[in-house]
Motif scaffolding. Structure first.
Motif, PDB file in Angstrom:
ATOM      1  N   GLY A  23       5.323  15.030  19.659  1.00 59.19           N
ATOM      2  CA  GLY A  23       6.189  13.881  20.275  1.00 59.19           C
ATOM      3  C   GLY A  23       6.423  12.734  19.438  1.00 59.19           C
ATOM      4  O   GLY A  23       7.382  12.170  19.176  1.00 59.19           O
TER       5      GLY A  23
ATOM      6  N   ILE B 230      15.506  17.627  14.435  1.00 58.04           N
ATOM      7  CA  ILE B 230      14.267  17.858  15.010  1.00 58.04           C
ATOM      8  C   ILE B 230      13.913  19.439  15.354  1.00 58.04           C
ATOM      9  O   ILE B 230      12.924  19.986  15.005  1.00 58.04           O
ATOM     10  CB  ILE B 230      14.350  17.332  16.340  1.00 58.04           C
ATOM     11  CG1 ILE B 230      14.173  15.505  16.238  1.00 58.04           C
ATOM     12  CG2 ILE B 230      12.971  17.638  17.327  1.00 58.04           C
ATOM     13  CD1 ILE B 230      14.574  14.842  17.308  1.00 58.04           C
TER      14      ILE B 230
ATOM     15  N   GLU C  69       3.915   7.831  21.431  1.00 50.03           N
ATOM     16  CA  GLU C  69       4.847   8.815  21.173  1.00 50.03           C
ATOM     17  C   GLU C  69       6.240   8.159  21.217  1.00 50.03           C
ATOM     18  O   GLU C  69       7.404   8.725  21.200  1.00 50.03           O
ATOM     19  CB  GLU C  69       4.879   9.904  22.034  1.00 50.03           C
ATOM     20  CG  GLU C  69       3.689  10.920  21.691  1.00 50.03           C
ATOM     21  CD  GLU C  69       3.354  12.398  22.696  1.00 50.03           C
ATOM     22  OE1 GLU C  69       4.415  12.733  23.066  1.00 50.03           O
ATOM     23  OE2 GLU C  69       2.306  12.548  22.732  1.00 50.03           O
TER      24      GLU C  69
ATOM     25  N   THR D 148      12.664  14.775  22.021  1.00 53.56           N
ATOM     26  CA  THR D 148      12.575  13.396  22.589  1.00 53.56           C
ATOM     27  C   THR D 148      13.595  12.825  23.290  1.00 53.56           C
ATOM     28  O   THR D 148      14.958  13.423  23.039  1.00 53.56           O
ATOM     29  CB  THR D 148      12.493  12.425  21.240  1.00 53.56           C
ATOM     30  OG1 THR D 148      12.124  11.128  21.315  1.00 53.56           O
ATOM     31  CG2 THR D 148      13.613  12.422  20.344  1.00 53.56           C
TER      32      THR D 148
ATOM     33  N   CYS E 146      16.509   9.863  23.589  1.00 54.21           N
ATOM     34  CA  CYS E 146      16.892   8.719  22.668  1.00 54.21           C
ATOM     35  C   CYS E 146      18.219   7.731  23.262  1.00 54.21           C
ATOM     36  O   CYS E 146      18.960   8.320  24.124  1.00 54.21           O
ATOM     37  CB  CYS E 146      17.517   9.329  21.243  1.00 54.21           C
ATOM     38  SG  CYS E 146      17.986   8.195  20.279  1.00 54.21           S
TER      39      CYS E 146
ATOM     40  N   ALA F 277       8.931  13.818  16.535  1.00 54.93           N
ATOM     41  CA  ALA F 277      10.494  13.864  17.249  1.00 54.93           C
ATOM     42  C   ALA F 277      10.858  12.736  17.380  1.00 54.93           C
ATOM     43  O   ALA F 277      11.959  12.159  16.966  1.00 54.93           O
ATOM     44  CB  ALA F 277      10.383  14.515  18.639  1.00 54.93           C
ATOM     45  N   SER F 278      10.109  11.566  18.228  1.00 55.45           N
ATOM     46  CA  SER F 278      10.726  10.283  18.132  1.00 55.45           C
ATOM     47  C   SER F 278      10.954   9.441  16.864  1.00 55.45           C
ATOM     48  O   SER F 278      12.003   8.506  16.494  1.00 55.45           O
ATOM     49  CB  SER F 278       9.958   9.450  19.050  1.00 55.45           C
ATOM     50  OG  SER F 278       8.640   9.237  18.494  1.00 55.45           O
TER      51      SER F 278
ATOM     52  N   GLY G 113       9.246  10.381  22.623  1.00 54.93           N
ATOM     53  CA  GLY G 113       8.937  11.830  22.213  1.00 54.93           C
ATOM     54  C   GLY G 113       7.987  12.681  23.235  1.00 54.93           C
ATOM     55  O   GLY G 113       7.166  12.126  23.907  1.00 54.93           O
TER      56      GLY G 113
ATOM     57  N   MET H 179       8.660  20.616  20.640  1.00 50.56           N
ATOM     58  CA  MET H 179       8.853  19.028  20.256  1.00 50.56           C
ATOM     59  C   MET H 179      10.257  18.640  20.754  1.00 50.56           C
ATOM     60  O   MET H 179      11.282  19.455  20.608  1.00 50.56           O
ATOM     61  CB  MET H 179       8.463  18.766  18.830  1.00 50.56           C
ATOM     62  CG  MET H 179       9.708  19.317  17.738  1.00 50.56           C
ATOM     63  SD  MET H 179       9.290  19.043  16.168  1.00 50.56           S
ATOM     64  CE  MET H 179       9.100  17.086  15.961  1.00 50.56           C
TER      65      MET H 179
END
Length: 258
Positions: A63, A101, A30, A116, A118, A66-67, A56, A114
């Motif tokens: 996950g 997202i 993820e 992440t 960053c 999302a990433s 994520g 969901m």
């Protein structure tokens, strides 16, 4: 992924290596990372280099999605912008990723929750800009010192900031992975970013990593690795994390100023 994607042309001025690993207990990865720089020389002067790490969460597919959305959106937003200073562009790129997202989670109800982390950096002529949310980290290794440039948006991070526990206690706290902010989570996000760009020097090493790395590898070990060739350093650090159980995905991206 190995030392870096084959065929990527990197202009002189840095050394770069990246590596991601499933870890020892996960069946899917993820985490996601990327590196970008413009092909156009004029644009390179303005935008420099962009590196991103995202981690994520939200179940098997959530996950990963999302990433992926975070890294792709930040890269597309930053690379496609016609005007704007690097710091504003990074912050706006994270906000855009946050929105996309959330939109994706609305369209795919099974992925509700969901999100992440960053951490995105822009490197322009020795000046470092970054925008960050969650608990992936950005470190700077310079000579005999290592400093963490990002703050963890986590429950334990809050305890440290309010003086309830020490940094040392935080690193082993059982709830250290509970996030208080992430892309895709909550209505508004407030990315962490520097008031002014960080001036880098020759031989400085930047380390971007997910919590699958920093929760198992200490700062002294990060510092030692930064003295190696960077592909070797990435393998060494992920090897240490795996030896210590590697319960999470492990991702590291390293850049040395040359």
């Amino acid at each position: 992924m190995g030392a870096h994607e084959v065929g990527l042309q990197i202009r002189p001025g840095i050394e770069l290596a990246s590596l991601t690993d499933l870890g020892c207990q996960r069946s899917n990865n993820e985490d996601r990372y990327s590196y970008w720089e413009p092909a156009n020389g004029e644009e390179f002067k303005r935008k420099g280099r962009l590196a991103i790490v995202a981690d994520g969460m939200g179940g098997y597919e959530g996950g990963q999605e999302a990433s992926r959305i975070a890294v792709e959106t930040v890269e597309q937003f930053y690379s496609g912008a016609i005007e704007g200073d690097p710091q504003s562009l990074l912050n706006a790129a994270l906000r855009r990723a946050h929105q996309l997202i959330q939109d994706y989670a609305v369209a795919h109800r099974e992925l509700h929750g969901m999100g992440t982390t960053c951490t995105a950096i822009a490197l322009i002529e020795g000046n470092l800009y970054f925008s960050h949310i969650g608990d992936s980290r950005l470190y700077l290794v310079r000579d005999a010192t290592i400093s963490r440039l990002t703050h963890d948006h986590s429950y334990v991070g809050r305890l440290v900031e309010s003086g309830v526990i020490s940094l040392e206690e935080a690193e082993i706290h059982p709830q250290r992975h509970i996030l208080t902010a992430a892309l895709g989570s909550g209505t508004e996000i407030a990315p962490d970013f520097p008031e002014s760009p960080v001036e880098l020097k020759k031989n400085d090493v930047l380390i971007l990593c997910s919590d699958g790395l920093w929760s198992l590898v200490n700062e002294n070990e990060l510092q030692d690795a930064a003295r190696m060739g960077l592909p070797e350093a990435c393998r060494e650090l992920i090897g240490i994390a795996r030896q210590r159980g590697g319960p999470d995905n492990i991702t590291v991206q390293m850049i040395r100023m040359v």
